[in-house]
Design a protein around this motif. Structure first.
Motif, short mmCIF file in Angstrom:
data_model
loop_
_atom_site.label_atom_id
_atom_site.label_comp_id
_atom_site.label_asym_id
_atom_site.label_seq_id
_atom_site.Cartn_x
_atom_site.Cartn_y
_atom_site.Cartn_z
N UNK A 114 150.87 29.00 71.08
CA UNK A 114 150.93 29.74 69.77
C UNK A 114 149.87 29.73 68.87
N UNK A 115 148.90 28.57 69.01
CA UNK A 115 147.77 28.68 67.90
C UNK A 115 146.74 29.52 68.37
N UNK A 116 146.76 30.01 69.56
CA UNK A 116 145.75 31.22 70.00
C UNK A 116 146.32 32.36 69.81
N UNK A 117 145.65 33.32 68.95
CA UNK A 117 146.16 34.72 68.89
C UNK A 117 145.17 35.66 69.62
N UNK A 118 145.92 36.98 69.99
CA UNK A 118 145.12 37.75 70.76
C UNK A 118 144.26 38.56 69.73
N UNK A 119 142.84 38.71 70.48
CA UNK A 119 141.90 39.37 69.74
C UNK A 119 141.56 40.62 70.37
N UNK A 120 141.92 40.75 71.56
CA UNK A 120 141.29 42.26 72.33
C UNK A 120 142.36 42.29 73.47
N UNK A 121 142.51 43.68 73.89
CA UNK A 121 143.15 43.94 74.98
C UNK A 121 142.54 45.40 75.64
N UNK A 122 142.45 45.43 76.78
CA UNK A 122 141.92 46.45 77.70
C UNK A 122 143.04 46.81 78.91
N UNK A 142 143.92 40.67 78.60
CA UNK A 142 144.07 40.28 77.11
C UNK A 142 143.50 39.15 76.98
N UNK A 143 142.61 38.85 75.70
CA UNK A 143 142.05 37.45 75.44
C UNK A 143 142.71 36.95 74.17
N UNK A 144 142.86 35.58 74.17
CA UNK A 144 143.37 35.28 72.93
C UNK A 144 142.28 34.08 72.48
N UNK A 145 142.26 33.69 71.29
CA UNK A 145 141.39 32.70 70.65
C UNK A 145 142.00 31.91 69.59
N UNK A 146 141.49 30.52 69.41
CA UNK A 146 141.82 29.67 68.22
C UNK A 146 141.07 30.11 67.18
N UNK A 147 141.68 30.01 66.00
CA UNK A 147 140.82 30.43 64.72
C UNK A 147 139.65 29.57 64.39
N UNK A 148 138.40 30.05 63.95
CA UNK A 148 137.34 29.24 63.84
C UNK A 148 136.59 30.30 62.80
N UNK A 149 135.63 29.59 61.95
CA UNK A 149 134.96 30.30 60.95
C UNK A 149 133.68 30.75 61.66
N UNK A 150 133.42 32.10 60.75
CA UNK A 150 132.30 32.95 61.24
C UNK A 150 131.81 33.90 60.27
N UNK A 192 152.74 37.41 67.23
CA UNK A 192 152.60 38.00 68.42
C UNK A 192 153.62 39.32 68.31
N UNK A 193 154.65 39.26 67.59
CA UNK A 193 155.59 40.29 67.63
C UNK A 193 154.92 41.47 66.72
#
Length: 301
Positions: A72-80, A125-133, A209-210
């Protein structure tokens, strides 16, 4: 949850005079897939579906299936995704998830939707944990507030051919900023872009996610209107055959799909019976929350 979802979808057909939370709850039920194995899920379609399953529904359900296998701590950032065959709304859709990779920062999933033993839709789909940038974003166009704009039901008055399509309650509230394509059709002043305020027509649970899946569902609405609008045409009023071919989304920042967001779309190119459409989602405060690109089949009969 299949029996619950199917019962909820059936009840949606029995609530034609209702809208808002009632209809939105039916969409939430449709997105609540039945888990039939560790990486296999099953979803249904509402009985009132047209000949083909709505593409946004398949994309949303496939993303739910992928997300159910990710921390759950990883959220989707892209889908193709690719729409391979038209879905049959009369039978359930089986979603098979392939756990491609679980890295230190990113998780990758592939989902294939199957009916009658054949793939109808494929999603990565790719999911990522939050990080600064670094941070920057385009500004939202200057448009009127959604509350000042007429509803779709008000916009279709005087267009009997559209009443059947738009009179049925929808889980997404739409407010056109510019004149809808059925209004500009045949005026000699075709629109070069389409701008629509949207929001889930009710309150959604606090499940990110919903909210993403509801946005994916909404992203397939009005997107292919953009290339048609450039040529002064509209689906039910002209002899046009269309279908989504592929779909890509990038999710930039957190958002709530039950709060107003602006869908700003345009079509940079059309050729060989295909049209490309691009879109940007902005939250009501001007934050850029997602970007969409889709190519669709468009045949003028």
């Amino acid at each position: 949850m299949t029996e619950v979802a199917r019962a909820a979808a059936t009840e949606l057909d029995n609530n034609v005079g209702q809208g808002g939370q009632v209809v939105l709850d039916r969409l939430v039920s449709l997105l609540d897939l039945e888990r039939i194995e560790e990486n296999i899920f099953r979803g249904v379609s509402p009985p009132h579906s047209p000949v083909r399953v709505f593409g946004g529904q398949v994309a949303g359900q496939a993303l739910v299936a992928a997300g159910r296998t990710v921390p759950s701590e990883r959220t989707v950032h892209s889908l193709h995704a690719y729409f391979i065959r038209g879905g049959d709304p009369r039978v359930p859709i089986v979603y098979e998830v392939d756990r491609i990779r679980d890295g230190r920062s990113f998780t990758t999933r592939r989902v294939v939707a199957v009916q009658h033993g054949k793939a109808i839709f494929a999603l990565s789909a790719s999911f990522q944990k939050a990080e600064p940038g670094i941070e920057h974003a385009d500004e939202m166009p200057d448009v009127p507030a959604p509350e000042t704009l007429p509803t779709v039901q008000e916009r279709i008055e005087g267009y009997p051919a559209l009443e059947g399509l738009h009179s049925r309650p929808r889980p997404i509230d739409l407010r056109y900023v510019n004149d809808p394509p059925w209004v500009t059709r045949g005026t000699g002043s075709p629109a070069t872009r389409n701008q629509v305020w949207m929001r889930a027509d009710g309150t959604l649970p606090d499940d990110q996610l919903l909210h993403v899946c509801v946005l994916a569902y909404a992203s397939d609405m009005t997107l292919l209107d953009s290339p048609l609008a450039r040529h002064g045409a509209y689906w039910e009023l002209d002899k046009v055959l269309g279908a989504s071919l592929d779909h890509a989304m990038w999710f930039h920042r957190p958002f709530r799909a039950d709060e107003w967001f602006l869908y700003d779309t345009e079509s940079p190119s059309a050729s060989n019976a295909r049209a490309l459409a691009t879109g940007r989602f902005f939250a009501a405060d001007g934050t850029l929350i997602a970007t969409v690109v889709q190519e669709g089949l468009l045949r003028v009969l």
